[in-house]
Design a protein around this motif. Sequence first.
Motif, PDB file in Angstrom:
ATOM      1  N   ASP A  64       0.830  -1.213   0.000  1.00 10.94           N
ATOM      2  CA  ASP A  64       0.000   0.000   0.000  1.00 10.94           C
ATOM      3  C   ASP A  64       0.860   1.257   0.000  1.00 10.94           C
ATOM      4  O   ASP A  64       0.587   2.203  -0.742  1.00 10.94           O
ATOM      5  CB  ASP A  64      -0.951   0.014   1.199  1.00 10.94           C
ATOM      6  CG  ASP A  64      -2.067  -1.014   1.083  1.00 10.94           C
ATOM      7  OD1 ASP A  64      -2.261  -1.576  -0.028  1.00 10.94           O
ATOM      8  OD2 ASP A  64      -2.736  -1.259   2.103  1.00 10.94           O
ATOM      9  N   ARG A  65       1.921   1.294   0.843  1.00 13.69           N
ATOM     10  CA  ARG A  65       2.815   2.466   0.878  1.00 13.69           C
ATOM     11  C   ARG A  65       3.516   2.659  -0.463  1.00 13.69           C
ATOM     12  O   ARG A  65       3.667   3.776  -0.939  1.00 13.69           O
ATOM     13  CB  ARG A  65       3.838   2.338   2.005  1.00 13.69           C
ATOM     14  CG  ARG A  65       3.288   2.710   3.365  1.00 13.69           C
ATOM     15  CD  ARG A  65       4.386   2.855   4.409  1.00 13.69           C
ATOM     16  NE  ARG A  65       5.256   1.697   4.542  1.00 13.69           N
ATOM     17  CZ  ARG A  65       4.982   0.608   5.259  1.00 13.69           C
ATOM     18  NH1 ARG A  65       3.839   0.510   5.915  1.00 13.69           N
ATOM     19  NH2 ARG A  65       5.840  -0.384   5.331  1.00 13.69           N
ATOM     20  N   ALA A  67       2.407   1.737  -3.389  1.00 10.79           N
ATOM     21  CA  ALA A  67       1.415   2.215  -4.353  1.00 10.79           C
ATOM     22  C   ALA A  67       1.101   3.693  -4.131  1.00 10.79           C
ATOM     23  O   ALA A  67       0.962   4.458  -5.088  1.00 10.79           O
ATOM     24  CB  ALA A  67       0.144   1.381  -4.251  1.00 10.79           C
ATOM     25  N   GLU A  68       1.004   4.109  -2.870  1.00  7.93           N
ATOM     26  CA  GLU A  68       0.695   5.511  -2.549  1.00  7.93           C
ATOM     27  C   GLU A  68       1.813   6.455  -2.947  1.00  7.93           C
ATOM     28  O   GLU A  68       1.566   7.564  -3.408  1.00  7.93           O
ATOM     29  CB  GLU A  68       0.438   5.666  -1.051  1.00  7.93           C
ATOM     30  CG  GLU A  68      -0.848   5.040  -0.566  1.00  7.93           C
ATOM     31  CD  GLU A  68      -0.913   4.978   0.956  1.00  7.93           C
ATOM     32  OE1 GLU A  68       0.013   5.471   1.646  1.00  7.93           O
ATOM     33  OE2 GLU A  68      -1.902   4.404   1.452  1.00  7.93           O
ATOM     34  N   THR A  69       3.050   6.019  -2.748  1.00  4.59           N
ATOM     35  CA  THR A  69       4.189   6.908  -2.969  1.00  4.59           C
ATOM     36  C   THR A  69       4.841   6.734  -4.332  1.00  4.59           C
ATOM     37  O   THR A  69       5.603   7.600  -4.757  1.00  4.59           O
ATOM     38  CB  THR A  69       5.269   6.678  -1.890  1.00  4.59           C
ATOM     39  OG1 THR A  69       5.773   5.334  -2.025  1.00  4.59           O
ATOM     40  CG2 THR A  69       4.723   6.912  -0.493  1.00  4.59           C
ATOM     41  N   GLY A  70       4.586   5.617  -4.982  1.00  6.03           N
ATOM     42  CA  GLY A  70       5.241   5.336  -6.252  1.00  6.03           C
ATOM     43  C   GLY A  70       6.701   4.939  -6.083  1.00  6.03           C
ATOM     44  O   GLY A  70       7.454   4.933  -7.047  1.00  6.03           O
TER      45      GLY A  70
END
Length: 118
Positions: A47-48, A50-53
């Motif tokens: 998830d992190r 995906a959120e930050t790229g």
Amino acid sequence: MTAQHLEDDGPLIPQPAMTREALRDAVRRIDMAHLAEFDRECHAAFDRAAETGAINPLRFFLIKWATHVAIHRWPARAAALREAERAAGDPAATEERFRAAMETSSRILAEAQREIGQ
């Protein structure tokens, strides 16, 4: 189910590849009590990322769990680390005992890091 301890005090399993699937299987085989934590941290890292790229959350997750497996695949190593952590956290421990515990912990972590190529 846990892996059987080898008579020669060798590792319970070979060090797995540093992939999510291989590490999850290793944790399942040698340290089932931490499997739910592995799964939670895996989902959080994904998830992190995906959120930050960024891939760093995934890389840190893999390094952490590869190190965990490198330690726990050797029963004596895992027991020594648990004892060192207990001694280091004992408020009644002498300075000498505390330092010895910290040296043991550092040595075990360094061994594990070398095994995983870090």
